[in-house]
Design an enzyme around this catalytic site. Structure first.
Site, PDB file in Angstrom:
ATOM      1  N   LEU A   1       0.838  -1.202   0.000  1.00 10.88           N
ATOM      2  CA  LEU A   1       0.000   0.000   0.000  1.00 10.88           C
ATOM      3  C   LEU A   1       0.872   1.250   0.000  1.00 10.88           C
ATOM      4  O   LEU A   1       0.394   2.350  -0.123  1.00 10.88           O
ATOM      5  CB  LEU A   1      -0.927  -0.023   1.216  1.00 10.88           C
ATOM      6  CG  LEU A   1      -1.771  -1.304   1.303  1.00 10.88           C
ATOM      7  CD1 LEU A   1      -2.570  -1.341   2.599  1.00 10.88           C
ATOM      8  CD2 LEU A   1      -2.713  -1.409   0.112  1.00 10.88           C
ATOM      9  N   ARG A   2       2.167   1.056   0.185  1.00 14.90           N
ATOM     10  CA  ARG A   2       3.187   2.106   0.071  1.00 14.90           C
ATOM     11  C   ARG A   2       3.163   3.131   1.191  1.00 14.90           C
ATOM     12  O   ARG A   2       3.947   4.078   1.164  1.00 14.90           O
ATOM     13  CB  ARG A   2       3.084   2.833  -1.282  1.00 14.90           C
ATOM     14  CG  ARG A   2       3.259   1.918  -2.493  1.00 14.90           C
ATOM     15  CD  ARG A   2       4.580   1.202  -2.493  1.00 14.90           C
ATOM     16  NE  ARG A   2       4.882   0.613  -3.805  1.00 14.90           N
ATOM     17  CZ  ARG A   2       5.881  -0.242  -4.021  1.00 14.90           C
ATOM     18  NH1 ARG A   2       6.639  -0.619  -3.003  1.00 14.90           N
ATOM     19  NH2 ARG A   2       6.109  -0.721  -5.221  1.00 14.90           N
TER      20      ARG A   2
ATOM     21  N   ASP B   1       0.468  -9.651  -5.665  1.00 16.62           N
ATOM     22  CA  ASP B   1       1.811  -9.066  -5.562  1.00 16.62           C
ATOM     23  C   ASP B   1       1.779  -7.593  -5.988  1.00 16.62           C
ATOM     24  O   ASP B   1       2.692  -7.103  -6.651  1.00 16.62           O
ATOM     25  CB  ASP B   1       2.829  -9.849  -6.393  1.00 16.62           C
ATOM     26  CG  ASP B   1       4.264  -9.546  -5.952  1.00 16.62           C
ATOM     27  OD1 ASP B   1       4.444  -9.131  -4.797  1.00 16.62           O
ATOM     28  OD2 ASP B   1       5.185  -9.704  -6.767  1.00 16.62           O
TER      29      ASP B   1
END
Lengths: 431, 317
Positions: free
Chosen positions: A64-65, A306
């Site tokens: 989700l950064r 991924d």
């Protein structure tokens, strides 16, 4: 909110259901299958004629950064992508900045995700501090904060003694260790499978042995420590064979594959397409066939997205300089359906690898639709083919090797805890 | 199949790699080069084919020799030439490749000659330039160095015109060599029946045989009866480490000496793309010997580059 989903084909692999059943939802739970409970009056009726109603998808790897890489993607953008992809639960690796190695960071992430309320977020804690492969993290504290397992993201633990101790420690408390097998030295700074295409294009190679040697180490240590181990992103034929043997031996090993690797090979790199720069690298046709067969026969438990959104600039450079990764949350279901159709597998089997099987790996009582289970539901049209156009994706990452391809399976509704978080008109309900 | 270096009607738009180039285009380049060989011997060494055009040498990786040959080739065609050494300027200030390319486009360059340390850089630039601009790959990472491959087959053709009846051996570091890849594709496309590579296993890529070559690991067997010996340069950083134990041992096992060359046919020619490591991959007596065509390679290199540029300039619109 009471919802009546009518005329849909209900597929719930865990309970071996595949038939026309209406579904009744109240207070975030499934309260009726086929038969409405007494005095049920729906606030909303969803006509699911011609659609499939299944448990919300469970994705074992979605980056989700946040925190740290908000220029690539934000929690909000990626959770909207999850909702659009029918994903209601996702595990996120700890390679954020800062790394998820402290309870406070995990609590913060869980809190932010709960506020957005678009998907259930299950953080994987870092196996070692800063993911540096030296000191163990406070796994008990992290578990209390909400971690569902301990991972080293895509970074190898190079010190085998540390790996061994980490497994012993995790096994003490019954925690699952998540590892992506890759030998650091054999992988070196490679960017593509060490094979024909890398030879032709002059790209630095990552040999299959980078995976199998690391995997052999992991399997042997799992045998000694009796730790529960989850192997992420298998990419080689021999890797599949090794996991098959380890499972036959009775080791507590599970594994997943990225949906990309069920469809692509090294040849898709073509003329240096940076969208095909993935980690692990795309390998040969043989490897791809073995992975597809591995999911079909149950050696590989789950298919994951991924999901790794990358900002445009990081792909607008020569192949080897580009950042590895592709957006995936919105493509997980279509790519899985395409694989199942090509393998001539029943839809229920395909959906199992996206729902009850990954949920079991996470130790969750979700990914199924029994009475009184959480109403996490995905409703999709299996016949609707849609063209992948990056700009139309909700994810902030627009990078995908599948641009321009027509794929089957359009998600119509996503329901999270009984709330509609995605519906056909494209509007999203924040609850 | 889609080929990024050809126009829709099959003409050369960019020169990015030899792989995928039709034999007709390779022959067109070689035949055109023949006509330019004479230009250098004239009093006035210029033809006006590129008058009014601007050729921009963009070198993200330093190379005085290659840049100079491209510069001479462009000038003999009467083009204006700009040399940009990006490795020492903008890139160190954080400018991206595309920024550099866009800036040069805004200066109305017509042709980019590009060298870059990463494989695929020329393809990447070609994909992003405006349609009227031609890109020539002057070496990208380990991938390709097509003008070198072309000048090598041009040289071979001059000494051994019957390409269908040749044995060619490439010796040395194939793994890291863009020259080797371009030479292999040029030779196999032109129908050379036997192309060998001779190297230790550490200096060969996986599945190199799929490029259409026969693999040898010793010079005695590999050089037997060959017509052409093409030596490859060994980079300094590979001479001692995990690839090779030492330069001395390499010279002993894979260095080209008169003694080893005697295994080849008596009229075999010896080539090297330069710059040479004398005493490491090649003995001086061979490099300067009667079978060496290393200096003619350099001369022909200019004619071949002139040919490529003039053909590209003629394929506008």
């Amino acid at each position: 909110m009471k919802i009546h989903i009518k005329n849909g084909r209900l597929i719930d692999p865990r309970h071996a259901i595949d038939a026309k059943h209406d579904l009744f939802i109240a207070a975030g739970k499934v309260v009726g299958i086929s038969q409405a409970p007494a005095d049920f009056s729906a606030n909303q009726v969803i006509d699911a004629s011609g659609l499939i109603v299944c448990p919300g998808l469970v994705d074992l790897s979605a980056r989700l950064r946040e925190p740290g890489f908000e220029y690539k993607a934000t929690l909000e953008s990626e959770m909207l992508a999850a909702a659009a992809g029918g994903v209601t639960s996702l595990a996120c690796p700890p390679d954020t900045d800062p790394v998820l190695d402290e309870p406070g960071l995990v609590e913060m992430l869980k809190h932010r995700a709960r506020q957005l309320n678009l998907a259930h977020v299950y953080p994987l804690g870092a196996l070692t501090r800063q993911l540096q492969g030296e000191h163990l993290t406070e796994m008990c504290e992290l578990t209390e904060a909400g971690c569902v397992g301990f991972s080293h993201a895509d970074r190898p633990v190079t010190d085998t003694l540390v790996l061994w101790r980490a497994m012993q420690y995790a096994a003490t408390f019954g925690f699952t260790v998540w590892l992506q097998p890759q030998d650091k030295h054999l992988a070196g700074n490679g960017v593509a499978h060490d094979g024909e295409v890398a030879a032709r294009l002059g790209l630095r190679g990552i040999p299959a042995t980078a995976e199998t040697i690391a995997l052999a180490t992991i399997i042997r240590l799992a045998r000694e420590s009796r730790a529960r181990v989850h192997i992420g992103r298998l990419s080689t034929e021999e890797g599949v064979m090794m996991v098959r043997a380890a499972k036959r031996e009775g080791l507590a090993i599970s594994c997943d594959v990225a949906a990309n690797h069920l469809h692509l090979t090294e040849h898709d790199i073509g003329f240096f397409d940076a969208n095909c720069h993935l980690r692990p690298p795309l390998r040969t046709q043989r490897d791809k066939e073995a992975l597809r067969q591995g999911v079909a026969d149950g050696t590989i438990d789950a298919i994951c997205s991924d999901h790794a959104p990358v900002d445009d600039d990081a792909k607008l450079v020569p192949f080897a300089e580009s950042e590895a990764g592709a957006t995936g949350l919105e493509l997980l279901l279509p790519l899985t359906l395409k694989w199942a159709a090509e393998q001539r597998l029943p839809l229920g089997d395909a959906i199992a690898s996206l729902t009850c099987k990954p949920a079991a790996i996470l130790g969750l009582d979700s990914g199924h639709l029994a009475m009184n289970s959480s109403a996490d539901i995905c409703i999709f049209d299996p016949e609707h083919y849609w063209k992948i156009e990056p700009r139309a994706l909700r994810s902030q990452g627009k990078n995908t090797p599948f641009t321009g391809l027509e794929l089957p399976g359009k998600v119509r509704y996503t329901i999270l805890d009984g709330n509609i978080v995605h519906k056909p008109d494209g509007h999203h309900h924040r609850v | 199949m889609y080929n990024p270096q050809l126009t829709e009607d099959g003409k050369l738009r960019h020169l990015l790699s030899i792989e995928g180039l039709p034999k007709t285009i390779i022959n067109q380049i070689l035949d055109t080069a023949e006509s330019f060989v004479g230009v250098a011997e004239r009093e006035v060494k210029k033809v006006p084919l590129l008058r009014g055009k601007t050729v921009c040498n963009i070198f993200f990786e330093n190379s005085t020799r290659t840049r100079t040959t491209f510069e001479i080739a462009a000038k003999r065609l009467s083009a204006d030439v700009i040399n940009l050494n990006v490795s020492t300027s903008s890139q160190s200030k954080g400018e991206t490749i595309l920024d550099t390319v866009d800036n040069l486009t805004a200066m109305h360059a017509d042709m980019f000659v590009v060298r870059h340390a990463q494989s695929g850089a020329a393809h990447f630039i070609a994909r992003h330039v405006q349609p009227h601009i031609h890109v020539i790959n002057a070496g990208d990472g380990r991938h390709a160095h097509p003008t070198q491959g072309l000048l090598d087959v041009f040289t071979i053709r001059r000494y051994k015109p019957d390409l269908h009846n040749l044995r060619v051996a490439l010796v040395g570091d194939v793994l890291h060599s863009r020259v080797a890849r371009s030479e292999i594709h040029a030779l196999t496309t032109l129908g050379v029946p036997e192309v060998r590579v001779i190297a230790p296993k550490t200096l060969l890529p996986e599945h190199v045989e799929r490029l259409g070559v026969q693999v040898y690991h010793d010079m005695t067997a590999g050089l037997k009866d060959v017509d052409v010996v093409m030596m490859l340069r060994l980079q300094n950083e590979r001479m001692a480490g995990a690839m090779l134990p030492s330069a001395q041992e390499y010279f002993k096992t894979f260095g080209l000496t008169q003694e080893k060359l005697a295994r080849a046919r008596p009229d075999a020619i010896v080539m090297h793309p330069g710059p040479m490591n004398r005493g490491i991959e090649i003995d001086s007596s061979v490099a300067d010997g009667r079978q060496s065509v290393i200096l003619p390679q350099v001369t022909y290199g200019i004619a071949v580059r002139m040919a490529v540029m003039s053909i590209l300039a003629g394929n506008n619109g």
